[in-house]
Write a protein that holds these residues in place. Structure first.
Motif, mmCIF file in Angstrom:
data_model
loop_
_atom_site.group_PDB
_atom_site.id
_atom_site.type_symbol
_atom_site.label_atom_id
_atom_site.label_comp_id
_atom_site.label_asym_id
_atom_site.label_seq_id
_atom_site.Cartn_x
_atom_site.Cartn_y
_atom_site.Cartn_z
ATOM 1 N N MET A 1 0.848 -1.168 0.000
ATOM 2 C CA MET A 1 0.000 0.000 0.000
ATOM 3 C C MET A 1 0.895 1.233 0.000
ATOM 4 S SD MET A 1 -3.169 1.008 0.023
ATOM 5 C CE MET A 1 -3.870 -0.597 0.177
ATOM 6 N N PRO A 2 0.687 2.104 -0.950
ATOM 7 C CA PRO A 2 1.504 3.323 -0.958
ATOM 8 C C PRO A 2 1.120 4.236 0.208
ATOM 9 C CG PRO A 2 -0.120 3.382 -2.734
ATOM 10 C CD PRO A 2 -0.223 2.038 -2.084
ATOM 11 N N PRO A 3 2.047 5.092 0.612
ATOM 12 C CA PRO A 3 1.714 6.057 1.663
ATOM 13 C C PRO A 3 0.735 7.087 1.118
ATOM 14 C CG PRO A 3 3.862 6.541 0.732
ATOM 15 C CD PRO A 3 3.403 5.251 0.100
ATOM 16 N N GLU A 4 0.175 7.859 1.994
ATOM 17 C CA GLU A 4 -0.722 8.954 1.622
ATOM 18 C C GLU A 4 -2.037 8.469 1.015
ATOM 19 O OE1 GLU A 4 1.187 12.392 -0.206
ATOM 20 O OE2 GLU A 4 3.098 11.391 0.122
ATOM 21 N N CYS A 5 -2.494 7.288 1.438
ATOM 22 C CA CYS A 5 -3.797 6.773 1.029
ATOM 23 C C CYS A 5 -4.684 6.730 2.260
ATOM 24 C CB CYS A 5 -3.683 5.359 0.458
ATOM 25 S SG CYS A 5 -2.802 5.275 -1.099
ATOM 26 N N GLY A 6 -5.914 7.156 2.114
ATOM 27 C CA GLY A 6 -6.798 7.159 3.269
ATOM 28 C C GLY A 6 -8.247 6.996 2.881
ATOM 29 N N PHE A 7 -9.072 6.929 3.906
ATOM 30 C CA PHE A 7 -10.498 6.741 3.736
ATOM 31 C C PHE A 7 -11.206 7.453 4.882
ATOM 32 C CE2 PHE A 7 -14.460 4.524 4.484
ATOM 33 C CZ PHE A 7 -14.976 4.454 3.209
ATOM 34 N N THR B 1 -11.678 8.886 10.075
ATOM 35 C CA THR B 1 -10.691 8.795 8.999
ATOM 36 C C THR B 1 -9.670 7.728 9.367
ATOM 37 O OG1 THR B 1 -10.967 11.138 8.479
ATOM 38 C CG2 THR B 1 -8.967 10.077 7.669
ATOM 39 N N VAL B 2 -9.333 6.875 8.390
ATOM 40 C CA VAL B 2 -8.341 5.819 8.618
ATOM 41 C C VAL B 2 -7.364 5.793 7.452
ATOM 42 C CG1 VAL B 2 -9.895 4.353 9.983
ATOM 43 C CG2 VAL B 2 -9.764 4.042 7.518
ATOM 44 N N GLU B 3 -6.159 5.270 7.721
ATOM 45 C CA GLU B 3 -5.187 5.017 6.658
ATOM 46 C C GLU B 3 -5.394 3.587 6.171
ATOM 47 O OE1 GLU B 3 -1.135 5.743 7.666
ATOM 48 O OE2 GLU B 3 -1.572 7.687 8.550
ATOM 49 N N TRP B 4 -5.202 3.360 4.867
ATOM 50 C CA TRP B 4 -5.247 1.997 4.351
ATOM 51 C C TRP B 4 -4.065 1.241 4.927
ATOM 52 C CZ3 TRP B 4 -9.477 0.702 1.768
ATOM 53 C CH2 TRP B 4 -10.181 1.673 1.072
ATOM 54 N N ALA C 1 -12.519 8.283 -0.423
ATOM 55 C CA ALA C 1 -11.221 7.619 -0.378
ATOM 56 C C ALA C 1 -10.260 8.425 -1.239
ATOM 57 C CB ALA C 1 -11.328 6.188 -0.902
ATOM 58 N N TRP C 2 -8.965 8.361 -0.905
ATOM 59 C CA TRP C 2 -7.995 9.100 -1.695
ATOM 60 C C TRP C 2 -6.677 8.361 -1.767
ATOM 61 C CZ3 TRP C 2 -9.883 10.589 2.982
ATOM 62 C CH2 TRP C 2 -8.996 10.621 4.043
ATOM 63 N N ASN C 3 -5.949 8.668 -2.817
ATOM 64 C CA ASN C 3 -4.586 8.176 -3.027
ATOM 65 C C ASN C 3 -3.774 9.377 -3.480
ATOM 66 O OD1 ASN C 3 -2.195 7.026 -3.785
ATOM 67 N ND2 ASN C 3 -3.070 5.617 -5.285
ATOM 68 N N ASP C 4 -3.094 10.012 -2.550
ATOM 69 C CA ASP C 4 -2.296 11.193 -2.873
ATOM 70 C C ASP C 4 -0.870 10.842 -3.276
ATOM 71 O OD1 ASP C 4 -4.415 12.912 -2.452
ATOM 72 O OD2 ASP C 4 -3.934 13.232 -0.343
ATOM 73 N N SER C 5 -0.581 9.556 -3.444
ATOM 74 C CA SER C 5 0.754 9.140 -3.884
ATOM 75 C C SER C 5 0.770 9.043 -5.407
ATOM 76 C CB SER C 5 1.119 7.779 -3.283
ATOM 77 O OG SER C 5 0.428 6.741 -3.957
ATOM 78 N N ASP C 6 1.917 8.762 -5.962
ATOM 79 C CA ASP C 6 2.054 8.541 -7.404
ATOM 80 C C ASP C 6 1.994 7.048 -7.738
ATOM 81 O OD1 ASP C 6 2.334 11.257 -7.895
ATOM 82 O OD2 ASP C 6 4.511 11.184 -7.674
ATOM 83 N N GLU C 7 1.676 6.218 -6.749
ATOM 84 C CA GLU C 7 1.669 4.772 -6.922
ATOM 85 C C GLU C 7 0.251 4.232 -7.083
ATOM 86 O OE1 GLU C 7 4.160 2.647 -4.085
ATOM 87 O OE2 GLU C 7 4.977 4.586 -3.473
ATOM 88 N N LEU C 8 0.150 3.071 -7.716
ATOM 89 C CA LEU C 8 -1.118 2.388 -7.895
ATOM 90 C C LEU C 8 -1.595 1.827 -6.560
ATOM 91 C CD1 LEU C 8 -3.299 1.157 -9.796
ATOM 92 C CD2 LEU C 8 -1.804 -0.845 -9.975
ATOM 93 N N ARG C 9 -2.867 1.990 -6.284
ATOM 94 C CA ARG C 9 -3.501 1.375 -5.120
ATOM 95 C C ARG C 9 -4.681 0.573 -5.639
ATOM 96 N NH1 ARG C 9 -7.234 5.102 -1.966
ATOM 97 N NH2 ARG C 9 -8.372 4.634 -3.837
ATOM 98 N N VAL C 10 -4.787 -0.670 -5.223
ATOM 99 C CA VAL C 10 -5.882 -1.534 -5.643
ATOM 100 C C VAL C 10 -6.675 -1.930 -4.403
ATOM 101 C CG1 VAL C 10 -6.496 -3.713 -6.747
ATOM 102 C CG2 VAL C 10 -4.540 -2.398 -7.588
ATOM 103 N N VAL C 11 -7.992 -1.821 -4.488
ATOM 104 C CA VAL C 11 -8.865 -2.101 -3.348
ATOM 105 C C VAL C 11 -9.951 -3.068 -3.787
ATOM 106 C CG1 VAL C 11 -10.462 -1.077 -1.682
ATOM 107 C CG2 VAL C 11 -8.457 0.212 -2.422
#
Length: 75
Positions: free
Chosen positions: A1-7, A13-16, A32-42
């Motif tokens: 899980m990349p950093p800077e992802c949350g819900f 509010t929680v971090e993935w 939900a958000w992904n503020d990183s430059d990496e792929l996040r799959v849920v």
């Protein structure tokens, strides 16, 4: 899980976190958000609220169907 992802659901509010699951009520405002430059799959699994009876589930399914969305197996 990349950093800077949350819900956020309501005021919570929680971090993935890898390997951890959580359940939330999507009738409450959420995001939900992904503020990183990496792929996040849920993986998302929709479940009926156990408090709904068969008639209420049918009514919800009818509203979802009328919107053009799908809810999978509505049985």
């Amino acid at each position: 899980m990349p950093p800077e992802c949350g819900f956020r659901c309501g005021a919570t509010t929680v971090e993935w976190r890898v390997g951890e699951a959580f359940v939330f009520d999507d009738t409450i405002e959420h995001e939900a958000w992904n503020d990183s430059d990496e792929l996040r799959v849920v993986l998302i699994v929709d479940l009926w609220a156990p408090s709904l009876n068969a008639g209420e589930r049918d009514a919800v399914a009818a509203v979802i169907g009328a919107s053009g969305a799908s809810f999978g197996d509505q049985a």
